[in-house]
Design an enzyme around this catalytic site. Structure first.
Site, mmCIF file in Angstrom:
data_model
loop_
_atom_site.group_PDB
_atom_site.id
_atom_site.type_symbol
_atom_site.label_atom_id
_atom_site.label_comp_id
_atom_site.label_asym_id
_atom_site.label_seq_id
_atom_site.Cartn_x
_atom_site.Cartn_y
_atom_site.Cartn_z
ATOM 1 N N SER A 1 29.219 -10.615 -13.888
ATOM 2 C CA SER A 1 29.635 -10.962 -15.243
ATOM 3 C C SER A 1 30.921 -10.247 -15.627
ATOM 4 C CB SER A 1 28.529 -10.585 -16.227
ATOM 5 O OG SER A 1 28.987 -10.667 -17.568
ATOM 6 N N GLN B 1 31.861 -14.603 -13.119
ATOM 7 C CA GLN B 1 31.717 -15.307 -14.390
ATOM 8 C C GLN B 1 32.761 -14.786 -15.362
ATOM 9 O OE1 GLN B 1 30.152 -13.451 -17.209
ATOM 10 N NE2 GLN B 1 30.620 -15.108 -18.623
ATOM 11 N N ARG C 1 21.141 -11.734 -31.995
ATOM 12 C CA ARG C 1 20.056 -11.178 -31.187
ATOM 13 C C ARG C 1 19.323 -10.129 -32.024
ATOM 14 N NH1 ARG C 1 23.783 -11.026 -25.683
ATOM 15 N NH2 ARG C 1 24.497 -13.180 -25.928
ATOM 16 N N TYR D 1 16.739 -5.874 -25.005
ATOM 17 C CA TYR D 1 18.034 -6.528 -24.805
ATOM 18 C C TYR D 1 17.940 -7.565 -23.690
ATOM 19 C CZ TYR D 1 22.737 -7.483 -23.238
ATOM 20 O OH TYR D 1 23.872 -8.143 -22.840
ATOM 21 N N ARG E 1 20.242 -17.139 -25.646
ATOM 22 C CA ARG E 1 20.786 -15.945 -26.293
ATOM 23 C C ARG E 1 21.946 -16.255 -27.234
ATOM 24 N NH1 ARG E 1 19.122 -11.347 -23.607
ATOM 25 N NH2 ARG E 1 21.048 -10.164 -23.769
ATOM 26 N N ASP F 1 20.207 -23.418 -15.312
ATOM 27 C CA ASP F 1 19.554 -22.126 -15.490
ATOM 28 C C ASP F 1 18.789 -22.146 -16.808
ATOM 29 O OD1 ASP F 1 21.234 -21.532 -17.663
ATOM 30 O OD2 ASP F 1 22.417 -20.043 -16.591
ATOM 31 N N THR F 2 18.275 -20.986 -17.203
ATOM 32 C CA THR F 2 17.512 -20.760 -18.439
ATOM 33 C C THR F 2 16.037 -21.086 -18.254
ATOM 34 O OG1 THR F 2 19.442 -21.228 -19.850
ATOM 35 C CG2 THR F 2 17.266 -21.170 -20.907
ATOM 36 N N TYR G 1 34.633 -14.793 -19.162
ATOM 37 C CA TYR G 1 34.787 -15.093 -20.578
ATOM 38 C C TYR G 1 36.283 -15.123 -20.902
ATOM 39 C CZ TYR G 1 29.856 -13.935 -21.542
ATOM 40 O OH TYR G 1 28.489 -13.902 -21.576
ATOM 41 N N ARG H 1 16.957 -13.333 -16.021
ATOM 42 C CA ARG H 1 15.926 -12.367 -16.405
ATOM 43 C C ARG H 1 14.998 -12.039 -15.239
ATOM 44 N NH1 ARG H 1 16.494 -15.458 -21.022
ATOM 45 N NH2 ARG H 1 16.876 -14.314 -22.985
ATOM 46 N N ILE I 1 13.814 -20.018 -15.861
ATOM 47 C CA ILE I 1 13.191 -20.061 -14.537
ATOM 48 C C ILE I 1 12.439 -18.760 -14.280
ATOM 49 C CG2 ILE I 1 13.638 -20.117 -12.051
ATOM 50 C CD1 ILE I 1 16.015 -21.973 -12.677
#
Length: 420
Positions: A136, A158, A195, A54, A303, A331-332, A160, A355, A334
């Site tokens: 989150s 963050q 996913r 995950y 994702r 981001d993404t 939603y 991650r 790194i």
């Protein structure tokens, strides 16, 4: 001719220094991790497959994630010579406050499923390091408990936009009341991405026991002991659970999210507001024109939409067009402090790691997150010294070349569409 003699015991003792053994197993394995990928290896060994996948996985063919990481690897640095940098200042000003390092911890959902210390470990480590922590909407620790874990540090939230708008409005008010200073309004998740690792693993909330999960758990009893002997997972935004992560997201998220929702949240939020999930220049300009404080170039860690634009590739153009008017972050992908340095050199004001933080968490809880931060700090410092710069302000586009693998095909307006 070589002259030989009998070994002198005293000289042997001087040449052979025996290292004192480390008896703490967690510290021993974390000390042996020299890179984020080393932490990933430890995390994979210690975490059940479904929970690890995950974290580690992305959408569909996972092309977006692979391309994002490849883009950072396809960087060529251009160091200056005879420019001593014996001391390096890695601190920066971001969204009205200081950060000791040019990265913060990105928002991650379902975090306590990965390791029981979850967001408490992340927030505590961030506070100790002097960097921001982002909670989150789908976090497994309450807003108030994160504040307790990081009472004097910077906490970001963050958000939603949920189908039930009152849930989102209530979370916004709670985060403001708890003293969180920045809101990340996330715009790239109208529905859940596909996913596939989760579907193949049968990963659900709460975890469902199958013969496969039981067999996979046998060499990882500590994870299940932690899961079964610690407080029940709770989600600030989900009143019910039961199903795959994708099913839960689809049930909670609203595909009709619009600029009207952004304006309502702005009226509720007293602090800085940043839009997370921006993936093109046109939207960047539109958001800046509406007066937001910043944007995060992000494809959600690969994702959501597979084959989405690579945030690091977008960075120079977006900074050139809107960087003077708002804070641009990225981001993404790194996985190394050099990735952070390259981003700052190309104009990003700040970066976020997701991650990388979670690999440390799964590898060793709070100590593992501390190790993640220490590894990235060391890599940033070393890269800056080798480039011959003493502060982040000295980093410029001239220090970096983005080498190209994927070249867009030019659109020729003169081409006649078949059938016309």
């Amino acid at each position: 001719m070589v002259t030989r003699q009998l070994p002198n015991p005293k000289e042997l003792l001087e040449l052979m220094q025996f290292k004192k053994p480390e008896l703490n197993a967690r510290k021993r394995r974390l000390d042996a991790a020299l890179t984020i990928y080393d932490l990933r290896t430890i995390a994979k060994r210690r975490t059940p497959k479904a929970a690890f996948d995950y974290t580690d996985g992305a959408a569909e063919g996972e092309l977006s994630l692979a391309r994002a990481r490849q883009a950072f690897e396809d960087v060529e640095f251009h160091p200056g010579i005879l420019k001593p940098a014996p001391a390096v200042d890695m601190s920066c000003e971001i969204l009205g406050g200081r950060s000791a390092l040019p990265f913060g911890i990105a928002p991650t959902g379902f975090t306590r499923l990965m390791q029981t210390e979850g967001e408490i470990a992340g927030a505590g480590a961030a506070g100790a390091a002097g960097i921001p922590f982002t909670l989150s909407t789908l976090g497994t620790t309450s807003i108030e408990d994160v504040k307790k874990a990081n009472p004097y540090g910077r906490n970001w939230f963050q958000l939603y936009v949920m189908r039930d708008r009152e849930i989102s409005y209530g979370l916004t008010r709670r985060a403001a009341a708890a003293g969180f200073d920045t809101l990340f309004f996330t715009v790239d998740t109208p529905v859940a991405g596909a996913r596939l690792r989760d579907k193949r693993n049968g990963f659900s909330i709460p975890p469902q026991l199958t013969l496969g999960t039981v067999i996979n758990a046998i060499p990882r009893p500590w994870w299940w002991i932690d899961f079964l002997t610690t407080p029940k997972l709770e989600f600030a935004s989900l009143s019910t659970t039961g199903g795959t992560v994708g099913e839960l997201l689809d049930a909670a998220m609203d595909p009709t999210i619009s600029y009207d929702d952004l304006e309502i949240i702005r009226e509720l939020w007293p602090g800085k507001i940043v839009i997370k999930g921006v993936q093109n220049l046109e939207d960047s300009k539109k958001l800046i024109d509406r007066g937001v404080d910043g944007i995060v170039l992000s494809n959600h860690g690969g994702r959501q939409l597979d084959r989405a634009p690579i945030p690091f590739r977008l960075l120079p153009e977006v900074v050139r067009e809107v960087g003077k008017d708002a804070t641009v972050m990225v981001d993404t992908g790194i996985m190394n402090g050099a990735d952070v340095v390259a981003s700052i050199a190309l104009g990003a004001k700040f970066t976020l790691v997701g991650r990388a933080y979670l690999y440390g968490l799964m590898a060793g809880g709070r100590q593992g997150v501390d190790r993640t931060i220490a590894i990235l700090r060391s890599e940033i410092e070393r890269t800056m010294k080798l480039l011959g710069v003493s502060s982040l302000e000295e980093l410029e586009p001239r220090h970096v070349t983005q080498l190209t693998r994927l070249v867009p095909v030019a659109q020729d307006a003169s081409v006649i569409t078949p059938g016309r």
